[in-house]
Design a protein around this motif. Structure first.
Motif: not given
Lengths: 329, 329, 329, 329
Positions: C49-55, C60-63
């Motif tokens: 599970d990932i937090n968004y927006p990234f700190a 990038s989303l691709d990364q």
């Protein structure tokens, strides 16, 4: 006498905070000098407790002294930051001897700042000393380190007073100095005249103590060297504004101090995460002044008589009458 | 050595109970003799703690002795009933000096019963000593009475041991002997060799202590005279069957005893309100025997090393492996 | 079937943390990409599970997608950060309508990320929505905003699932979505098919719920959309390693899921402040696999019979036997 | 309007009590008729709630009616004793269908007494319905029985109101009707107009709720049928005298009732174990009358504005000023 009552606050009352969720803080950071200037705006506030080392190392002691002077503030204590990253697994009880030494050195420095500012004490709050899990530590070792670490420093700086602020938990799941009785046991073991307790009303409350009883016990051992107040819901160290949830027990706490002729600064240890710090301090001090007035009108002999009979209804009716009728906006 | 481990129980484990709602009781009353006969049916149970005076005054000491003998039971302690109606406002701390004397006299009688049965100690559980409300009592006075009352009895009966079973609360909202540290402070003040602590695992747990730490502290003061176990949800003295909620902390508790070469009876203090008492005792002792086996296999040196590093994950993995693999139905 | 069981974790399990004391963090900051690489090192972990927006907004989303791919990780949910500075006084319930809109917009963005990663849901944890003090808010208004704010988003993004993770408190002194029952009341009021509960074992536990009962209730309403586990001392959201304090209730929780044929990822929500995150995750998953094995051997019919009689002793003896004997290091 | 405010009490306020320690009671037993005569001595008390069946079966309804009449007391509710020995494992959720029927029959009888006395409701407090241990019960079954058992009775007696008094625990370690939200979920499931909540301030408080929020929620569902007050330390149902520990939250509770134009009796549910019941009731009612006066002076519009801004400091300063200055001995 009560006209001369001094009010104080931990300078962190005027900081902004971070926690594990709002990692960007509950507001833009403030410098220590800005905090001092805010403290200066609180009418009746004349004493502060300051963390050391300063978060911003470029701030000098002279600058701090100037800021204090222009705001009419004295320093009561210096609180060394023995609960930051380096000390995550403990200061006095860290498994690494090098870290334990680093804590001692930081406290040595704090002692010098106490002398520099003519403050009353070095305040030790070993918030990272303890454990999180069953089986994590050797309890005998942790307690030995807790007691000996402070004893060594107090012996070395015998010209100063050291106060221990106990707390049940947070940030550690269990702190080694967790209660008034445990702390007194440790202090008795040290056997030094210059180590005492800084009793935080809220820590006692959420640790299941009756704060007035905790104060009496510390006084009876001659170890109540300082105190601060706030409020909470008895389940956590919420550091709410004093008098907002437990006005009666707060009154009882100060009643006990007055009854014992205890004299000292009435300090705030509040964390107004989402409130205006000046308003939060002003509201709290206003309530403390209500308590002062109430103590002047309370019939101590009648209260003693009700208590001699363990007559709760009479005692509480008297207490509420004195407290509530003393309230001024 | 562990083959010789003795298991005990408070005889009230085999009683039926009342509370403020089920005033007609959780079952038909049982006589003390019936309780003893039930205790005798629990395999591995060989020691009991008995309340005094007996609820039914027509039962004689001889009858009790016979019942014990036919069930192969010894008496470890006598618990005077200093928490019944007469003592509703306290035994040692009652505002009425006459009631305080009545408590002392009841304890004198209990001391004689200890001698009669060759038991190990008089157990004092001053459940009504304390307060309910803020402002109700003079805390200095309450604590003074708490300490002096026991000291006088211990001096008078210097041939016997006295154990204090502390508890945070219930039936009083706050008990004066509320924690391990407070009790040790009181015992140190008494300065007598024959007063110690009866450490109840559940009382420590719901008082916010880590029971293993409490045991270590009492041992370090030379005051761990007895112990009993049960379980709860950390919010109240539920007196559930031992090992049903906190098996790991229970294991840590006995690990600490073993590490310190503490020897004594492993007792139960359970209140099976709605369970069959024999099944409840048998299940608990079965779990305690699992713990015994686990202690025989646990690598104490490796555990000490993990603890020296405060390495919770390693320590807990070791502990669970030892405990869980030792389980037998 | 159980061979296919998937294990997951909130990616924050691999972060370093700050709190109000260790403001310099419990370790050097880690980037999201580093956290993903750490997660990849945990055997058996396949979902995050990932937090968004990234700190770090430069990531990038691709990364992130690349990092996930190289570590064999899927995304189960996206957790919008509706509890940072801007939302200190609430996201859905903020007194400022502009801030409420900002929260909605952040969640819109998170919804897009859910679609991008093919994740299962948007996870809403409104940690700042609630109150701290008596008299602070209009409770009717706060609850109305809590319910309507989520309903609007769920209606707008009707192709996605939304899960609400309730919690009693922290950072607010009282959170509006505080319990399983309150959350179900809100969800029933919304009347939408795509809003459910993410049940955190620890939140239920420290909120005074029996987590297995909470799971059953959510299942009975068709609303158990996800779950995660950890452990605590029932007084705070300690986010300890799962199975270290309450192994039996954790087992009961999964027993309830299995009994109801609930299928989904078994996730961790742990905060290893002072532990190695990989070791902490590995130890927890090892315990979850023990539970899986235990569920395969437990006699469900016999358990149902014991429960039909409310026979706690028999039920617990069976549960412990199944669980403990299934343990492998 | 407030001149007409009626005050009530559970008649058990005037009983003596037993608990598991003071099995001989906290005083000599009192008959129901004696309790009614004591209630009559409390100025301003005009309404009572009565348990049924009477502890002494020789007392007739006529005798009770006479006693009520001579003391100027009305009956607001009848509380069937569905928590005594027979129901130790539950009333609605008892594993034995025969016991469940016995509970229903007792409630049928209580319904007749409600009609006889022209009371407002049958009060259901299912204190034995729930569980003590993990794994003890099938939660789905327990909740189904909890909901259906009450629904059947409410349908059968559709001329009467039924109120459910929820409580987190005691005597069961976990009660099935444990919180306001859970109870509302159950009531919504029933879908009957004549089932509502009797909100006990203390139960909400120690269950971690904000009682004023609980009241608002029940009102918003149209289900707040009754209420009573007392006080506690947030950890247990201490049933202390109202206003002695949490005066501000008690004021907020009544503020919420007034704001919603809720009208009904202000009742006491206190257990003065060691206090004079008449003094305890008088002190509480005196405080409730203080609250009434304070509500007459509080500026509701200004309070609403502070709350719209979530401005705790301003709101609390206003609340305390109104409350404290309204105090009369």
């Amino acid at each position: 006498m009560s006209n001369a009552q001094k009010y104080g606050a931990g300078i962190w009352h005027f900081a902004t905070y971070v926690d594990r969720y709002a990692t960007d803080g509950y507001g833009p950071p403030r410098t220590l000098l800005e905090m001092i200037d805010m403290a200066g705006q609180v009418e009746d506030l004349s004493v502060v407790d300051i963390n050391y080392p300063f978060a911003d190392p470029s701030i000098s002691l002279d600058q701090v002294e100037d800021a204090l002077k222009r705001n009419g503030l004295e320093v009561i204590g210096i609180t060394p930051e023995i609960y930051t990253r380096k000390f995550a697994k403990g200061a006095f009880t860290n498994p690494d001897a090098g870290v334990r030494r680093a804590a001692a050195e930081m406290i040595d420095d704090a002692a010098d700042v106490v002398r520099r500012f003519g403050a009353s004490y070095v305040k030790l709050w070993p918030g990272q000393d303890g454990w999180d899990y069953p089986f994590q530590v050797d309890y005998q070792q942790v307690w030995k380190h807790s007691v000996e670490g402070i004893a060594e420093l107090a012996e070395k700086h015998s010209d100063l007073k050291f106060v221990i602020e106990y707390k049940p938990r947070e940030p550690r799941v269990h702190m080694s100095y967790d209660s008034v009785a445990r702390t007194l046991l440790g202090i008795e073991k040290m056997g030094l005249p210059n180590v005492g307790i800084l009793l935080d009303f809220g820590h006692a409350l959420y640790g299941g103590e009756s704060p007035a009883d905790s104060a009496q016990l510390a006084i009876d051992y001659g170890r109540l060297f300082g105190m601060d107040v706030n409020d909470n819901l008895r389940g956590w160290d919420d550091d709410l504004v004093a008098g907002t949830v437990h006005p009666i027990e707060l009154f009882e706490f100060f009643y006990t101090l007055r009854k014992n002729n205890w004299e000292g600064v009435w300090q705030l240890d509040q964390f107004p995460f989402r409130e205006d710090p000046i308003a939060a301090a002003t509201s709290a001090i206003n309530f403390l002044k209500t308590i002062e007035r109430a103590l002047d009108t309370l019939d101590f002999a009648a209260m003693a008589e009700a208590q001699a009979n363990h007559d709760a209804v009479t005692a509480l009716d008297m207490a509420r009458e004195a407290l509530f009728t003393a309230y001024r906006k």
